[in-house]
Design an enzyme around this catalytic site. Sequence first.
Site, PDB file in Angstrom:
ATOM      1  N   LYS A  22       0.945  -0.718  -0.286  1.00 40.33           N
ATOM      2  CA  LYS A  22       0.256  -0.127   0.227  1.00 40.33           C
ATOM      3  C   LYS A  22       0.742   1.151  -0.065  1.00 40.33           C
ATOM      4  CE  LYS A  22      -2.250   1.771   4.324  1.00 40.33           C
ATOM      5  NZ  LYS A  22      -1.802   3.346   4.304  1.00 40.33           N
ATOM      6  N   ASN A  23       1.997   1.009   0.616  1.00 42.16           N
ATOM      7  CA  ASN A  23       2.818   2.740   1.150  1.00 42.16           C
ATOM      8  C   ASN A  23       3.485   2.799  -0.011  1.00 42.16           C
ATOM      9  OD1 ASN A  23       1.083   3.029   3.292  1.00 42.16           O
ATOM     10  ND2 ASN A  23       3.271   2.203   4.840  1.00 42.16           N
ATOM     11  N   ARG A  93      -4.716  10.551   4.511  1.00 45.67           N
ATOM     12  CA  ARG A  93      -3.714  11.281   4.301  1.00 45.67           C
ATOM     13  C   ARG A  93      -2.513  11.359   3.448  1.00 45.67           C
ATOM     14  NH1 ARG A  93      -2.817  14.209   8.999  1.00 45.67           N
ATOM     15  NH2 ARG A  93      -0.384  13.928   7.804  1.00 45.67           N
ATOM     16  N   CYS A 117      -5.817  13.044  13.128  1.00 41.77           N
ATOM     17  CA  CYS A 117      -6.305  11.608  12.742  1.00 41.77           C
ATOM     18  C   CYS A 117      -5.637  10.976  14.258  1.00 41.77           C
ATOM     19  CB  CYS A 117      -5.186  11.392  11.564  1.00 41.77           C
ATOM     20  SG  CYS A 117      -3.411  10.912  12.382  1.00 41.77           S
ATOM     21  N   ARG A 122       0.906  14.371  13.727  1.00 41.64           N
ATOM     22  CA  ARG A 122       0.553  14.552  11.898  1.00 41.64           C
ATOM     23  C   ARG A 122       1.154  15.412  11.314  1.00 41.64           C
ATOM     24  NH1 ARG A 122      -1.637   7.966   9.843  1.00 41.64           N
ATOM     25  NH2 ARG A 122       0.760   8.246   8.963  1.00 41.64           N
ATOM     26  N   ASP A 306       4.470   0.900  12.613  1.00 40.58           N
ATOM     27  CA  ASP A 306       2.983   0.244  11.820  1.00 40.58           C
ATOM     28  C   ASP A 306       2.660  -1.101  12.069  1.00 40.58           C
ATOM     29  OD1 ASP A 306       2.194   2.055  10.441  1.00 40.58           O
ATOM     30  OD2 ASP A 306       2.979   1.669   8.418  1.00 40.58           O
ATOM     31  N   ARG A 398      -8.886  -0.634   4.246  1.00 41.68           N
ATOM     32  CA  ARG A 398      -7.431   0.318   4.268  1.00 41.68           C
ATOM     33  C   ARG A 398      -6.402  -0.153   3.655  1.00 41.68           C
ATOM     34  NH1 ARG A 398      -6.259   4.919   7.538  1.00 41.68           N
ATOM     35  NH2 ARG A 398      -4.669   5.033   6.057  1.00 41.68           N
TER      36      ARG A 398
HETATM   37  C1  UD1 Z   1       4.270   7.448   7.049  1.00 47.12           C
HETATM   38  C2  UD1 Z   1       3.257   5.984   6.185  1.00 47.12           C
HETATM   39  C3  UD1 Z   1       2.566   5.477   7.712  1.00 47.12           C
HETATM   40  C4  UD1 Z   1       3.936   5.147   8.579  1.00 47.12           C
HETATM   41  C5  UD1 Z   1       4.996   6.005   9.139  1.00 47.12           C
HETATM   42  C6  UD1 Z   1       6.266   6.002  10.163  1.00 47.12           C
HETATM   43  C7  UD1 Z   1       2.209   6.388   4.142  1.00 47.12           C
HETATM   44  C8  UD1 Z   1       1.172   6.203   3.880  1.00 47.12           C
HETATM   45  N1  UD1 Z   1       2.006   6.242   5.028  1.00 47.12           N
HETATM   46  O1  UD1 Z   1       3.206   8.142   7.235  1.00 47.12           O
HETATM   47  O2  UD1 Z   1       2.019   3.894   7.801  1.00 47.12           O
HETATM   48  O3  UD1 Z   1       3.420   4.798   9.665  1.00 47.12           O
HETATM   49  O4  UD1 Z   1       5.211   6.358   7.737  1.00 47.12           O
HETATM   50  O5  UD1 Z   1       6.621   4.827   9.461  1.00 47.12           O
HETATM   51  O6  UD1 Z   1       3.664   5.417   3.629  1.00 47.12           O
HETATM   52  N2  UD1 Z   1       6.308  14.400  10.967  1.00 47.12           N
HETATM   53  C9  UD1 Z   1       6.428  16.052  11.190  1.00 47.12           C
HETATM   54  N3  UD1 Z   1       6.362  16.549  10.359  1.00 47.12           N
HETATM   55  C10 UD1 Z   1       6.009  16.620   9.250  1.00 47.12           C
HETATM   56  C11 UD1 Z   1       5.593  14.799   8.684  1.00 47.12           C
HETATM   57  C12 UD1 Z   1       5.824  14.079  10.134  1.00 47.12           C
HETATM   58  O7  UD1 Z   1       6.464  16.624  12.814  1.00 47.12           O
HETATM   59  O8  UD1 Z   1       5.969  17.662   7.988  1.00 47.12           O
HETATM   60  C13 UD1 Z   1       6.273  14.076  12.307  1.00 47.12           C
HETATM   61  C14 UD1 Z   1       4.991  13.071  12.390  1.00 47.12           C
HETATM   62  O9  UD1 Z   1       3.937  13.299  13.345  1.00 47.12           O
HETATM   63  C15 UD1 Z   1       5.759  11.629  12.382  1.00 47.12           C
HETATM   64  C16 UD1 Z   1       7.040  11.251  12.418  1.00 47.12           C
HETATM   65  O10 UD1 Z   1       7.309  12.623  11.616  1.00 47.12           O
HETATM   66  O11 UD1 Z   1       5.590  11.619  14.350  1.00 47.12           O
HETATM   67  C17 UD1 Z   1       6.282  10.350  11.233  1.00 47.12           C
HETATM   68  O12 UD1 Z   1       6.223  10.784  10.308  1.00 47.12           O
HETATM   69  P1  UD1 Z   1       5.911  10.657   8.931  1.00 47.12           P
HETATM   70  O13 UD1 Z   1       7.212   9.663   8.616  1.00 47.12           O
HETATM   71  O14 UD1 Z   1       5.598  11.473   7.787  1.00 47.12           O
HETATM   72  O15 UD1 Z   1       4.877   9.317   8.577  1.00 47.12           O
HETATM   73  P2  UD1 Z   1       3.618   9.242   7.315  1.00 47.12           P
HETATM   74  O16 UD1 Z   1       5.207   9.576   6.097  1.00 47.12           O
HETATM   75  O17 UD1 Z   1       2.596  10.165   7.503  1.00 47.12           O
END
Ligand code: UD1
Length: 419
Positions: A22-23, A93, A117, A122, A306, A398
């Site tokens: 998925k990711n 998201r 969420c 996030r 995850d 999902r």
């Molecule tokens: C992706 C995965 C999700 C997984 C996560 C962590 C996808 C579609 N989803 O989510 O399944 O659980 O990685 O492995 O690939 N953060 C910030 N600012 C930002 C972005 C992130 O502070 O602009 C923080 C988030 O709050 C969190 C951390 O960084 O604490 C990691 O988040 P992130 O790696 O961005 O998660 P996703 O990419 O949303």
Amino acid sequence: MNRLSIEGGTRLDGQIRISGAKNATLPILAAALLADSPLTVGNVPHLHDVTTTVTLLRRMGVEVTVGERMQLEIDPGTLKECIAPYDLVRTMRASILVLGPLLAHFGEADVSLPGGCAIGSRPVDLHLQGLRAMGADIVVDNGYIQARCGRLRGAQILMSPVSVTGTENLMMAATLAEGETTIENAAREPEVVDLAKCLNQMGAKIEGAGSDLIRITGVKRLGGTHYDVLPDRIETGTYLVAGALTGGHVRLKQTRADMVQSIIEKLQEAGAEITSDQDWIELDMKGRRPLAVSVHTAPYPEFPTDMQAQFTALNAIAKGAGVVTETVFENRFMHVQELARMGADLQLEGNTVFTRGVAGLKGAPVMATDLRASASLVLAGLVAEGETLVDRIYHIDRGYECIEEKLSQLGAHIRRIPA
Ligand code: UD1
């Protein structure tokens, strides 16, 4: 609303095929927006989040053709508007992944802010900072990210904290920027590598994906290609835990052990015998009850957030005391109370769950508010006495393709109860 009914107590035994990730699928579908000609994507899992992405692309006017076995052909040439509306973004998201490609290719994007969420706040500040550093003009108004630019310029970007979709968004944007972009402290997840491979096949110049320093030299245009998505490592890990938890013996085909090393190590610590070759993994618990383990989540190649909920379910029925610490998301423990309702002995302190394994769980009606938490409740149901009814399974749909069919194939007593 559909529910899953599980009669626990069967030791899983058999083999199943693992679906495409998925990711990796979601960013690769977004990457089609960068091309001048159609991209076809194979090994696409049939999941709600994929359907949402297809709906989002179609809403923009992009033509998406669904072929046999979910092969998708995406023709960005028909795009009419660069808008990702709130009604779609709020359900997924990862819709934010269209921001970088739209901006880089068409010079504009209006993408709804994802908002809160179930697993924490996030934010998307890193996505926006990176795009601004590349010359984009971005305002947030009425809940929308409104971004405009001429041709983006290469920039030096430092990601902190490590962000998976942040790295992907900026890497995609940089493919069409003028000059070189570096992303330091980049996410190293296999899905980032898969996206980079697809982009390079489309004509991009990306080096270093899989390390924490990615270097992208911008090109003037990208073209379509055919790309098969890599296997889903979280689905793989979830079925390995299902095998371990039930004392069973499972063989997973079309997957890769190298992507799930941190998970395999923990399962071996729990007493599982694991063998693998290039495209399969086998777990044999030989009827034994697992031993409790301690896990600490962190970005790849460490233990994935995850898989945290699934290991909490494993610890709940394991021999001994286990500790699960979540460091990636602030509030990812929806499953803890529900597992307690099934008879698990757990204590949540800050970002750590302490468990004392119990010999058996009791089936109960349960529900969860996020994808992996729901999966952990299904796992618990597999070993619980009597019936477990898992509600709100749209979360599971999902991210897990045909979960009840795959578990049935392994001998579980599970069925979907339509609303
Ligand atoms: C992706 C995965 C999700 C997984 C996560 C962590 C996808 C579609 N989803 O989510 O399944 O659980 O990685 O492995 O690939 N953060 C910030 N600012 C930002 C972005 C992130 O502070 O602009 C923080 C988030 O709050 C969190 C951390 O960084 O604490 C990691 O988040 P992130 O790696 O961005 O998660 P996703 O990419 O949303």
